[in-house]
Design a protein around this motif. Structure first.
Motif, PDB file in Angstrom:
ATOM      1  N   SER A  77      -4.758  -8.693   8.940  1.00 47.45           N
ATOM      2  CA  SER A  77      -3.726  -8.783   7.920  1.00 47.45           C
ATOM      3  C   SER A  77      -3.193 -10.202   7.853  1.00 47.45           C
ATOM      4  CB  SER A  77      -2.579  -7.823   8.249  1.00 47.45           C
ATOM      5  OG  SER A  77      -1.472  -8.026   7.387  1.00 47.45           O
ATOM      6  N   ASN A  79      -0.268 -10.726   7.340  1.00 44.67           N
ATOM      7  CA  ASN A  79       1.094 -10.585   7.853  1.00 44.67           C
ATOM      8  C   ASN A  79       1.151 -10.174   9.314  1.00 44.67           C
ATOM      9  OD1 ASN A  79       1.411  -9.574   4.655  1.00 44.67           O
ATOM     10  ND2 ASN A  79       2.963 -11.013   5.390  1.00 44.67           N
ATOM     11  N   THR A 125       8.624  -6.914   1.104  1.00 38.94           N
ATOM     12  CA  THR A 125       7.268  -6.518   0.724  1.00 38.94           C
ATOM     13  C   THR A 125       6.237  -6.950   1.773  1.00 38.94           C
ATOM     14  OG1 THR A 125       7.060  -8.541  -0.608  1.00 38.94           O
ATOM     15  CG2 THR A 125       7.762  -6.539  -1.737  1.00 38.94           C
ATOM     16  N   GLN A 129       3.731  -4.596   3.946  1.00 39.14           N
ATOM     17  CA  GLN A 129       2.287  -4.803   3.946  1.00 39.14           C
ATOM     18  C   GLN A 129       1.749  -4.896   5.365  1.00 39.14           C
ATOM     19  OE1 GLN A 129       0.157  -4.989   0.992  1.00 39.14           O
ATOM     20  NE2 GLN A 129      -1.118  -4.418   2.756  1.00 39.14           N
ATOM     21  N   ASP A 132       1.515  -1.413   6.701  1.00 43.74           N
ATOM     22  CA  ASP A 132       0.416  -0.700   6.051  1.00 43.74           C
ATOM     23  C   ASP A 132      -0.927  -1.131   6.639  1.00 43.74           C
ATOM     24  OD1 ASP A 132      -0.668   1.112   4.197  1.00 43.74           O
ATOM     25  OD2 ASP A 132      -0.984  -0.463   2.722  1.00 43.74           O
ATOM     26  N   ASP A 133      -1.104  -2.420   6.874  1.00 46.22           N
ATOM     27  CA  ASP A 133      -2.351  -2.920   7.458  1.00 46.22           C
ATOM     28  C   ASP A 133      -2.520  -2.447   8.902  1.00 46.22           C
ATOM     29  OD1 ASP A 133      -2.996  -4.245   5.114  1.00 46.22           O
ATOM     30  OD2 ASP A 133      -2.077  -6.134   5.751  1.00 46.22           O
ATOM     31  N   VAL A 266       5.036  -0.282   0.409  1.00 45.32           N
ATOM     32  CA  VAL A 266       4.454  -1.430  -0.290  1.00 45.32           C
ATOM     33  C   VAL A 266       4.626  -1.270  -1.799  1.00 45.32           C
ATOM     34  CG1 VAL A 266       2.320  -2.660  -0.814  1.00 45.32           C
ATOM     35  CG2 VAL A 266       2.797  -1.958   1.537  1.00 45.32           C
TER      36      VAL A 266
END
Length: 333
Positions: A77, A79, A125, A129, A132-133, A266
């Protein structure tokens, strides 16, 4: 003579650990010390986490570090800090990640106050993310908090997987032992019940609340007082933009089922309009690199530790905002 990862506490900095040249110590956590180093093969800055002598001989600590390495290698990711190298069988086991220049969220809010406008939008955001990753790799982070997130060129980067574990992995902490920062623990962690991806969503809500208000989401006090507030849903969102509050309240729901998934975070965070009017003064954020409008070229990071808390990677970067990171390749669906 160059010292290796077998050096003793109290000695001067090691000259190298494995093939990596050591520049300075940049922090420590409960399990390890973190150094800034250089990979001479690529002339690249790295962060190196080394287990402390008193825990290097502990089989559970070694297992936790090994799990950290295997866990982080599964996550790709923009992030999340990437694992580069590791040797968990060394006398002093070590793991190397990319070095992320920039202040932690904790330091950012302390120095500049709550995030606002574009800075807050990018944080909300970007952190969604990251989760989510992480979940896409079937991993639960479990210790997401302000000290484990660095703001680099306006983007949040999760840097510490010190107690992360796979969804199907065994818990490595002893029964009844809490590992984490009180204000960012979920009810299920406090109660010792089964965790799930929703555990990280709860921590996202608490971390976003801190970013937006400047205050711990469940106030100050003893462990018992904070745990009581968490278990009773007494979150403080005073000062948070009204548009963001409903999503955060759903994220910190008492039970896991009503919380949104990371993918929903997200999507819904991306629809929020938190940007300030153009007439607002964003100079304090631009000067610190939080909006991403100004990259501080040539800036030298402050060597002092930032963040901290539960994991040693919580102190692995400090100073000025750095250059943006390329989007890594994502696995096909």
């Amino acid at each position: 003579m160059a010292m290796t990862a077998g050096f003793s506490e109290g000695e001067e900095l090691p000259a190298r650990i494995g093939p990596y040249l050591i520049r300075r110590s940049i922090g420590q956590g409960g399990m390890g010390v973190v150094y800034q180093g250089v990979d001479p093969r690529q002339d690249q800055l790295v962060a190196i986490k080394v287990l402390k002598p008193e825990v290097a001989g502990d089989n559970i600590a070694r297992a936790r570090l090994h799990r950290e390495v295997e866990t982080m290698r599964r996550v790709h990711s923009r992030n999340v800090a990437e694992v580069i190298d590791a040797d968990t069988s060394a006398e002093r086991p070590w793991v190397v990640t990319e070095y992320i220049p920039g202040p932690t969220l904790d330091a950012t809010v302390t120095d500049h106050g709550p995030l606002r406008g574009r800075a807050l939008s990018r944080f909300v955001t970007g952190l969604a993310q990251a989760i989510d990753d992480i979940h896409a790799a079937e991993v639960i982070h479990r210790d997401l908090k302000p000290g484990n997130v660095i703001i680099s060129n306006g983007e949040p980067i999760v840097i510490d997987f010190g107690i992360a574990h796979a969804v199907d992995g065994a818990k490595l902490t002893q029964t009844g032992t809490f590992v984490g920062t009180p204000s960012y623990l979920s009810p299920e962690v406090i109660e010792g019940t089964d965790l799930g991806p929703a555990t990280d969503v709860h921590a996202w809500g608490g971390t976003v609340a801190f970013a937006a208000t400047g205050n711990p989401p469940y106030g100050a006090g003893s462990f018992e007082v904070i745990f009581f507030r968490i278990l009773n849903g007494e979150v403080n969102l005073e000062g948070m933009p009204e548009e963001l509050q409903p999503l955060v309240r759903r994220a910190v729901a008492r039970d896991m089922a009503p919380r949104p998934t990371a993918a929903q975070l997200v999507a819904e965070a991306g629809r929020l309009n938190l940007d300030l009017p153009w007439s607002e003064d964003l100079s304090q954020y631009e000067a610190s690199g939080l909006t991403g409008n100004h990259t501080m070229q040539g800036a030298t990071p402050d060597p002092g530790p930032q963040g901290g808390g539960g994991g040693a990677f919580g102190a692995m970067a400090a100073g000025a905002a750095g250059a943006g990171r390329p989007e890594p390749p994502r696995a096909p669906p």
